[in-house]
Write a protein that holds these residues in place. Structure first.
Motif, PDB file in Angstrom:
ATOM      1  N   ALA A  73      15.787   6.925  -8.857  1.00 12.98           N
ATOM      2  CA  ALA A  73      14.349   6.972  -9.156  1.00 12.98           C
ATOM      3  C   ALA A  73      13.559   6.874  -7.853  1.00 12.98           C
ATOM      4  O   ALA A  73      13.849   6.036  -6.995  1.00 12.98           O
ATOM      5  CB  ALA A  73      13.966   5.839 -10.105  1.00 12.98           C
ATOM      6  N   LYS A  74      12.546   7.721  -7.727  1.00 14.47           N
ATOM      7  CA  LYS A  74      11.754   7.783  -6.500  1.00 14.47           C
ATOM      8  C   LYS A  74      10.348   7.269  -6.752  1.00 14.47           C
ATOM      9  O   LYS A  74       9.846   7.303  -7.881  1.00 14.47           O
ATOM     10  CB  LYS A  74      11.700   9.228  -5.997  1.00 14.47           C
ATOM     11  CG  LYS A  74      13.061   9.824  -5.655  1.00 14.47           C
ATOM     12  CD  LYS A  74      13.736   9.026  -4.552  1.00 14.47           C
ATOM     13  CE  LYS A  74      15.026   9.691  -4.076  1.00 14.47           C
ATOM     14  NZ  LYS A  74      16.070   9.700  -5.120  1.00 14.47           N
TER      15      LYS A  74
ATOM     16  N   GLN B 278       7.448   8.158  -9.710  1.00 14.73           N
ATOM     17  CA  GLN B 278       7.977   8.544 -11.006  1.00 14.73           C
ATOM     18  C   GLN B 278       7.637   7.491 -12.065  1.00 14.73           C
ATOM     19  O   GLN B 278       7.401   6.326 -11.737  1.00 14.73           O
ATOM     20  CB  GLN B 278       9.498   8.747 -10.939  1.00 14.73           C
ATOM     21  CG  GLN B 278       9.916   9.942 -10.103  1.00 14.73           C
ATOM     22  CD  GLN B 278      11.412  10.145 -10.093  1.00 14.73           C
ATOM     23  OE1 GLN B 278      12.182   9.209 -10.301  1.00 14.73           O
ATOM     24  NE2 GLN B 278      11.844  11.371  -9.862  1.00 14.73           N
TER      25      GLN B 278
ATOM     26  N   TYR C 230       9.497  -3.415  -7.576  1.00 17.91           N
ATOM     27  CA  TYR C 230       9.991  -2.044  -7.637  1.00 17.91           C
ATOM     28  C   TYR C 230       9.138  -1.142  -8.515  1.00 17.91           C
ATOM     29  O   TYR C 230       9.288   0.080  -8.457  1.00 17.91           O
ATOM     30  CB  TYR C 230      11.433  -2.031  -8.154  1.00 17.91           C
ATOM     31  CG  TYR C 230      12.437  -2.520  -7.148  1.00 17.91           C
ATOM     32  CD1 TYR C 230      13.058  -1.648  -6.268  1.00 17.91           C
ATOM     33  CD2 TYR C 230      12.759  -3.873  -7.056  1.00 17.91           C
ATOM     34  CE1 TYR C 230      13.976  -2.090  -5.332  1.00 17.91           C
ATOM     35  CE2 TYR C 230      13.670  -4.333  -6.123  1.00 17.91           C
ATOM     36  CZ  TYR C 230      14.278  -3.441  -5.261  1.00 17.91           C
ATOM     37  OH  TYR C 230      15.180  -3.891  -4.329  1.00 17.91           O
TER      38      TYR C 230
ATOM     39  N   VAL D  12       7.058   3.788 -10.437  1.00 18.04           N
ATOM     40  CA  VAL D  12       8.031   3.298  -9.470  1.00 18.04           C
ATOM     41  C   VAL D  12       7.361   3.187  -8.100  1.00 18.04           C
ATOM     42  O   VAL D  12       6.691   4.123  -7.636  1.00 18.04           O
ATOM     43  CB  VAL D  12       9.250   4.232  -9.401  1.00 18.04           C
ATOM     44  CG1 VAL D  12      10.246   3.751  -8.349  1.00 18.04           C
ATOM     45  CG2 VAL D  12       9.917   4.336 -10.768  1.00 18.04           C
TER      46      VAL D  12
ATOM     47  N   ARG E  82       9.215   1.514  -5.391  1.00 15.76           N
ATOM     48  CA  ARG E  82      10.270   1.383  -4.388  1.00 15.76           C
ATOM     49  C   ARG E  82      11.567   1.933  -4.963  1.00 15.76           C
ATOM     50  O   ARG E  82      11.884   1.696  -6.129  1.00 15.76           O
ATOM     51  CB  ARG E  82      10.448  -0.094  -4.009  1.00 15.76           C
ATOM     52  CG  ARG E  82      11.441  -0.332  -2.859  1.00 15.76           C
ATOM     53  CD  ARG E  82      11.876  -1.811  -2.861  1.00 15.76           C
ATOM     54  NE  ARG E  82      10.734  -2.696  -2.736  1.00 15.76           N
ATOM     55  CZ  ARG E  82      10.286  -3.193  -1.590  1.00 15.76           C
ATOM     56  NH1 ARG E  82      10.913  -2.886  -0.470  1.00 15.76           N
ATOM     57  NH2 ARG E  82       9.249  -3.997  -1.572  1.00 15.76           N
ATOM     58  N   SER E  83      12.302   2.667  -4.178  1.00 12.33           N
ATOM     59  CA  SER E  83      13.584   3.224  -4.625  1.00 12.33           C
ATOM     60  C   SER E  83      14.718   2.297  -4.214  1.00 12.33           C
ATOM     61  O   SER E  83      14.609   1.535  -3.259  1.00 12.33           O
ATOM     62  CB  SER E  83      13.808   4.620  -4.047  1.00 12.33           C
ATOM     63  OG  SER E  83      13.817   4.569  -2.624  1.00 12.33           O
TER      64      SER E  83
END
Length: 378
Positions: A110-111, A114, A147, A185, A187-188
């Motif tokens: 996940a980026k 998103q 996150y 999101v 933080r990845s």
């Protein structure tokens, strides 16, 4: 070359053999599963997120101050952070606010930017979250870092209503709701997928035979030495160093088909629900089984003891109990050598055994050493 004429066209002997070979191939493929359905890549997984927030805009169904004092404290802290000064000694008692816990799964890869779905659950005594809106809530991982940020209007499938006389009705669970795409999101999470010169496939169900067949399928398609099983659940696969090539390589690997080995002989018994599941590999050695049931019926009646004339006694009520015992005369049945699952079920059904009776029969066969299967009680 001899030919056969059908109602549609003429097929040669070679054509018939080719069609038969194709049908056999398709039937063999129908028994195989894709590697992506049997295993997953180690380290490529979702991560759990958790946050604490406030749901506002409720129609008087929020938390009560006495039983949920943390809701008022959280609301006071939020107002202070927004620059609103709450006078000392003032207790905020809103009925349209509820303290909630927000949780979600952060998918692999996940980026930032998103959207992910979130679930909102009341932790106070709020009766319903229907019609509420979740205020901005930071969602943290197990490492304490943020996150994702959650906010939005709740979708609640439950309903609760209370009358003035105290009667109430509740449908489903109104204290839990969801917000599709309710968190963004921020933080990845780093993944080991792009590092190293190999990756590991972990089987969903550990099995030495399936692990060996999976490795052989990869080596047969890609080349000898490409993969090697290291135990019953893991297979190490050599992979390209370039990330873009690795993606296409994994795509090819996960679409290969492997025929998994049959599950071991196992009988699963759910002691709470009475559910019994028997695998197809279960076998029974020669054994004779007799199973009967005994029914004890106790009925209570009231008898009146009336004294005779001029006896000087009093009328007395005397309880009377009638006890009857009935035992079903079930016949004994015999299991021949190598009895299959179908025969076991048929024999048990013939004597009219209930699920609980079936469990007793299976346990007795296991103790006698005649049951060739693992008996699992959950």
């Amino acid at each position: 070359m001899k030919q056969y004429k059908t109602g549609f066209s003429i097929y040669s002997v070679n054509g018939l053999l080719l069609l038969l070979a194709l049908l056999l191939t398709l039937s063999g493929m129908a028994q195989a599963d894709r590697i992506k359905d049997l295993a997953s890549i180690a380290g490529v997984r979702s991560n759990q997120l958790l946050g604490y927030g406030l749901v506002v805009g409720l129609d008087g169904s929020g938390d009560k101050v006495k039983s949920s004092p943390f809701t008022g404290q959280s609301l006071t802290t939020m107002l202070t952070n927004l620059g609103i000064v709450v006078p000392p000694g003032i207790s905020i008692k809103p009925k349209n606010v509820a303290a909630v816990m927000v949780h979600a799964d952060l998918p692999a890869f996940a980026k930032p930017g998103q959207k992910i779905d979130i679930t909102v659950s009341s932790i106070g005594d709020a009766k319903s979250l229907r019609g509420g809106s979740l205020l901005m809530t930071p969602m943290k991982g197990v490492d304490g870092k943020i996150y994702a940020m959650a906010q939005g209007n709740l979708v609640v499938g439950g309903l609760s209503a209370t009358g003035s006389d105290g009667s109430s009705i509740t449908i489903n669970i109104p204290s839990v709701g969801r917000i599709p795409g309710g968190a963004s999101v921020e933080r990845s999470v780093s993944s080991p997928f792009a590092s190293g010169n190999s990756f590991t496939l972990n089987l969903h169900q550990a099995d030495f035979t399936t692990a060996q067949r999976l490795s052989e399928s990869i080596n047969r398609t890609i080349g000898a030495g490409t993969s090697r099983p290291i135990d019953a659940a893991s297979i190490v696969v050599s992979a390209p160093l370039d990330v873009s090539q690795r993606v296409s390589f994994v795509s090819m690997i996960e679409n290969l088909e492997v025929r998994p080995d049959e599950a071991p002989a196992r009988i699963i018994v759910n002691s709470r629900t009475g559910t019994v599941v028997i695998s197809s590999q279960v076998r029974v050695s020669p054994a004779a089984v007799s199973h009967g049931s005994m029914t004890v019926t106790i009925s209570e009646s009231i008898a009146v003891s009336q004294p005779s004339a001029f006896a000087g006694g009093t009328t007395t009520v005397v309880p009377r109990s009638d006890v009857a015992v009935e035992e079903a005369g079930e016949h004994m049945f015999v299991f021949d050598p190598g009895v299959t699952l179908d025969e076991v079920v048929r024999a048990v059904n013939e004597v009219g055994a209930a699920p609980s009776d079936l469990v007793a029969i299976l346990e007795a066969l296991k103790q006698a050493g005649a049951l060739r299967a693992e008996l699992v009680i959950i």
